[in-house]
Design a protein around this motif. Structure first.
Motif, PDB file in Angstrom:
ATOM      1  N   GLY A 104       0.663  -1.085   0.105  1.00 38.38           N
ATOM      2  CA  GLY A 104      -0.141  -0.167  -0.093  1.00 38.38           C
ATOM      3  C   GLY A 104       0.957   1.098  -0.134  1.00 38.38           C
ATOM      4  N   ALA A 105       0.226   2.339   0.177  1.00 39.16           N
ATOM      5  CA  ALA A 105       0.781   3.692  -0.130  1.00 39.16           C
ATOM      6  C   ALA A 105       1.267   4.134   1.510  1.00 39.16           C
ATOM      7  CB  ALA A 105      -0.251   4.815  -0.612  1.00 39.16           C
ATOM      8  N   ASP A 106       2.084   5.036   1.803  1.00 41.22           N
ATOM      9  CA  ASP A 106       2.633   5.687   2.897  1.00 41.22           C
ATOM     10  C   ASP A 106       1.148   6.222   3.697  1.00 41.22           C
ATOM     11  OD1 ASP A 106       5.012   5.230   1.980  1.00 41.22           O
ATOM     12  OD2 ASP A 106       5.571   7.248   1.617  1.00 41.22           O
ATOM     13  N   VAL A 107       1.127   6.192   5.052  1.00 44.87           N
ATOM     14  CA  VAL A 107       0.177   6.938   5.771  1.00 44.87           C
ATOM     15  C   VAL A 107       0.704   7.752   6.623  1.00 44.87           C
ATOM     16  CG1 VAL A 107      -1.591   6.450   7.540  1.00 44.87           C
ATOM     17  CG2 VAL A 107      -1.139   4.685   5.778  1.00 44.87           C
ATOM     18  N   GLN A 108       0.319   9.138   6.428  1.00 47.62           N
ATOM     19  CA  GLN A 108       0.451  10.335   7.345  1.00 47.62           C
ATOM     20  C   GLN A 108      -0.139   9.981   8.642  1.00 47.62           C
ATOM     21  OE1 GLN A 108       0.215  14.106   5.605  1.00 47.62           O
ATOM     22  NE2 GLN A 108       0.580  15.239   7.575  1.00 47.62           N
ATOM     23  N   LEU A 109       0.725   9.846   9.724  1.00 47.59           N
ATOM     24  CA  LEU A 109      -0.104   9.825  11.139  1.00 47.59           C
ATOM     25  C   LEU A 109      -0.285  11.023  11.817  1.00 47.59           C
ATOM     26  CD1 LEU A 109       1.904   6.486  12.380  1.00 47.59           C
ATOM     27  CD2 LEU A 109      -0.355   6.715  11.278  1.00 47.59           C
ATOM     28  N   THR A 110       0.534  12.007  11.406  1.00 44.81           N
ATOM     29  CA  THR A 110       0.483  13.232  12.339  1.00 44.81           C
ATOM     30  C   THR A 110       0.440  14.412  11.100  1.00 44.81           C
ATOM     31  OG1 THR A 110       2.975  13.640  12.409  1.00 44.81           O
ATOM     32  CG2 THR A 110       2.095  12.380  14.074  1.00 44.81           C
ATOM     33  N   SER A 111      -0.097  15.515  11.890  1.00 43.68           N
ATOM     34  CA  SER A 111      -0.388  16.636  10.845  1.00 43.68           C
ATOM     35  C   SER A 111       0.280  17.935  11.775  1.00 43.68           C
ATOM     36  CB  SER A 111      -1.722  16.901  10.364  1.00 43.68           C
ATOM     37  OG  SER A 111      -1.795  18.156   9.667  1.00 43.68           O
ATOM     38  N   THR A 112       1.125  18.595  11.217  1.00 44.92           N
ATOM     39  CA  THR A 112       1.644  19.905  11.944  1.00 44.92           C
ATOM     40  C   THR A 112       0.744  21.281  11.681  1.00 44.92           C
ATOM     41  OG1 THR A 112       3.022  20.436  10.307  1.00 44.92           O
ATOM     42  CG2 THR A 112       3.902  18.994  12.255  1.00 44.92           C
ATOM     43  N   GLY A 113      -0.382  20.975  11.082  1.00 43.18           N
ATOM     44  CA  GLY A 113      -1.121  22.119  10.587  1.00 43.18           C
ATOM     45  C   GLY A 113      -0.456  23.192   9.993  1.00 43.18           C
ATOM     46  N   GLY A 114       0.314  22.991   8.888  1.00 46.27           N
ATOM     47  CA  GLY A 114       0.843  24.471   8.242  1.00 46.27           C
ATOM     48  C   GLY A 114       2.158  24.881   8.923  1.00 46.27           C
ATOM     49  N   GLY A 115       2.883  23.883   9.432  1.00 46.46           N
ATOM     50  CA  GLY A 115       4.197  24.369   9.790  1.00 46.46           C
ATOM     51  C   GLY A 115       4.136  24.980  11.552  1.00 46.46           C
ATOM     52  N   THR A 116       3.217  24.147  12.182  1.00 41.46           N
ATOM     53  CA  THR A 116       3.337  24.626  13.612  1.00 41.46           C
ATOM     54  C   THR A 116       4.393  23.733  14.644  1.00 41.46           C
ATOM     55  OG1 THR A 116       1.336  23.189  14.153  1.00 41.46           O
ATOM     56  CG2 THR A 116       1.008  25.528  13.339  1.00 41.46           C
ATOM     57  N   GLY A 117       5.095  23.126  13.684  1.00 42.09           N
ATOM     58  CA  GLY A 117       5.978  22.244  14.890  1.00 42.09           C
ATOM     59  C   GLY A 117       6.433  20.946  13.904  1.00 42.09           C
ATOM     60  N   LEU A 118       7.691  20.501  14.478  1.00 42.21           N
ATOM     61  CA  LEU A 118       8.574  19.273  13.664  1.00 42.21           C
ATOM     62  C   LEU A 118       8.038  18.223  14.413  1.00 42.21           C
ATOM     63  CD1 LEU A 118      10.306  18.144  11.904  1.00 42.21           C
ATOM     64  CD2 LEU A 118      12.049  18.898  13.761  1.00 42.21           C
ATOM     65  N   GLU A 119       7.474  17.118  13.884  1.00 46.94           N
ATOM     66  CA  GLU A 119       7.265  15.841  14.422  1.00 46.94           C
ATOM     67  C   GLU A 119       8.490  14.917  13.983  1.00 46.94           C
ATOM     68  OE1 GLU A 119       4.910  15.914  16.462  1.00 46.94           O
ATOM     69  OE2 GLU A 119       3.134  17.467  15.373  1.00 46.94           O
ATOM     70  N   ASP A 120       9.255  14.456  15.099  1.00 51.38           N
ATOM     71  CA  ASP A 120      10.337  13.320  14.731  1.00 51.38           C
ATOM     72  C   ASP A 120      10.522  12.531  15.870  1.00 51.38           C
ATOM     73  OD1 ASP A 120      11.647  15.074  16.210  1.00 51.38           O
ATOM     74  OD2 ASP A 120      13.106  15.956  15.114  1.00 51.38           O
ATOM     75  N   GLN A 121      11.815  11.923  15.663  1.00 51.16           N
ATOM     76  CA  GLN A 121      12.329  10.831  16.626  1.00 51.16           C
ATOM     77  C   GLN A 121      11.039   9.636  17.034  1.00 51.16           C
ATOM     78  OE1 GLN A 121      13.506  13.553  19.787  1.00 51.16           O
ATOM     79  NE2 GLN A 121      15.357  14.117  18.876  1.00 51.16           N
ATOM     80  N   PRO A 122      10.641   9.090  15.936  1.00 48.94           N
ATOM     81  CA  PRO A 122       9.453   8.363  16.333  1.00 48.94           C
ATOM     82  C   PRO A 122       9.951   6.819  16.897  1.00 48.94           C
ATOM     83  CG  PRO A 122       9.789   8.082  14.203  1.00 48.94           C
ATOM     84  CD  PRO A 122      10.821   9.292  14.632  1.00 48.94           C
ATOM     85  N   SER A 123       9.091   6.214  17.593  1.00 49.48           N
ATOM     86  CA  SER A 123       9.438   4.904  18.201  1.00 49.48           C
ATOM     87  C   SER A 123       8.151   4.265  18.050  1.00 49.48           C
ATOM     88  CB  SER A 123       9.787   5.085  19.669  1.00 49.48           C
ATOM     89  OG  SER A 123       9.769   3.742  20.202  1.00 49.48           O
TER      90      SER A 123
END
Length: 277
Positions: free
Chosen positions: A201-220
Motif C-alpha cells: 500500500g501507500a504511505d500513511v501520514q500519522l501526524t499533521s503539524t497544521g501548516g508548519g506549527t511544529g516538527l514531528e520526529d524521533q518516532p518509536s
C-alpha cells in the motif's frame, strides 16, 4: 569516556535485560553490550561488540532466534567517512558475538540511523540512506544465520528528507514509521512491508503539524499483539512527547495524546508494549 544512545532488549525466558550503546573508551566510538538481571544488577563485564578500526555508533538491539541470540545493527565508518550499516548476532548466554559482522549496505551515500526488528524467522532492518541525493528510508532482510536476503528496498520516494525510522513485526508484516519533511514542517509517516520485503500500500501520514506549527520526529514504535503504539517528539516552542494508537494497517484508533506537557525539553521517546487489558 562518553557512553551514549542505549538500546534495550528483554529476554523473558532468562529474565535478563540486554543493553547496547556507543562508547568511546577505546579512543573511538565502538558498540558495547552488557547483561542485567531482572532487578537491574549487571551480569559480567561490558563486552565490545563491534570490530571497527574507526567509528561504530548508534546501535539498535532486538531479541532474536528463540531468545537464544540478539541482533544489533549500527552505523560504521570503517569503509569510509560516508558510513555503512553493519549487523552482528550476539549469543544471549555469553553476550559475545556469533561469527563475523555482516556489512548490510554498500553504496556511496551515507547510511545511518539503523533500526532492527525480528519476525520470528529473520531480521528486518530500516535506515536513512543518502545514495539517491536526498535522505530516503531503505529496508533489508537478514536471515537468522546473519546472511542478507535480496537487495535493499527503497521505501520512500520524494524530494524531501525522510529520516529516523523505527520498525516492528506485527505477526504478519513489518510496520515502519519515520519522520518526513514532505509536509511543511515534518510529520510522522507509516508504511507496511510484507514478509518477503515488498511494500504494502501507500504511505500513511500519522501526524499533521497544521501548516508548519511544529516538527514531528524521533518516532518509536511497538506492537502489543493487537495494536501499534507510536511515540515521537513534537517540537513547537517547547519540545514534548506525543503518542497515538493505530491498527496494524495504520488507521489511527486513539490520539495523538500529549504524553508530557512541561516547559522543559523532552525528546527521544521510546515506547514498549505492556500486557493486554
Amino acid at each position: 569516556a562518553i557512553s551514549d544512545l542505549p538500546s534495550l532488549a528483554w529476554q523473558p525466558s532468562g529474565l535478563t535485560y540486554f543493553v547496547a550503546w556507543e562508547d568511546d573508551r577505546p579512543g573511538a566510538f565502538q558498540i558495547y553490550l552488557v547483561r542485567l538481571n531482572a532487578v537491574g544488577a549487571k551480569i559480567g563485564a561490558d563486552t565490545a561488540i563491534s570490530a571497527s578500526a574507526t567509528s561504530a555508533r548508534d546501535p539498535s538491539l532486538v531479541l532474536g532466534d528463540a531468545e537464544r541470540e540478539l541482533g544489533v545493527a549500527w552505523t560504521d565508518t570503517r569503509n569510509g567517512a560516508n558510513g555503512e550499516i553493519y549487523l552482528a548476532r550476539i549469543d544471549a548466554a555469553t553476550a559475545t558475538r556469533i561469527g563475523a559482522e555482516l556489512r548490510v549496505t554498500t553504496d556511496a551515500g551515507v547510511s545511518d540511523s539503523a533500526a532492527i526488528g525480528w519476525s520470528g524467522t529473520e531480521y528486518g532492518l530500516v535506515w536513512r540512506d543518502l545514495r539517491d541525493g536526498n535522505a530516503e528510508i531503505y529496508f533489508a532482510r537478514v536471515s537468522a544465520l546473519g546472511v542478507k536476503i535480496g537487495a535493499d528496498v527503497r521505501l520512500t520516494n520524494d524530494t524531501s528528507v525522510s529520516q529516523m525510522p523505527a520498525i516492528v513485526w506485527t505477526g504478519a508484516e513489518w510496520a515502519i514509521v519515520w519522520s518526513d519533511l514532505r509536509t511543511t514542517s515534518g510529520d510522522i509517516y507509516f508504511t507496511r512491508v510484507s514478509a518477503v520485503g515488498v511494500e504494502v500500500g501507500a504511505d500513511v501520514q500519522l501526524t499533521s503539524t497544521g501548516g508548519g506549527t511544529g516538527l514531528e520526529d524521533q518516532p518509536s514504535i511497538a506492537w502489543n499483539g493487537c495494536t501499534i503504539g507510536v511515540a515521537w517528539r513534537h517540537a513547537a516552542g517547547a519540545n514534548n512527547v506525543r503518542a497515538l494508537i493505530a491498527s496494524a494497517t495504520g488507521t489511527i484508533l486513539g490520539g495523538p495524546y500529549a504524553v508530557s506537557a512541561t516547559a522543559d525539553v523532552e525528546r527521544e521517546p521510546s515506547i514498549a508494549a505492556g500486557p493486554l487489558r
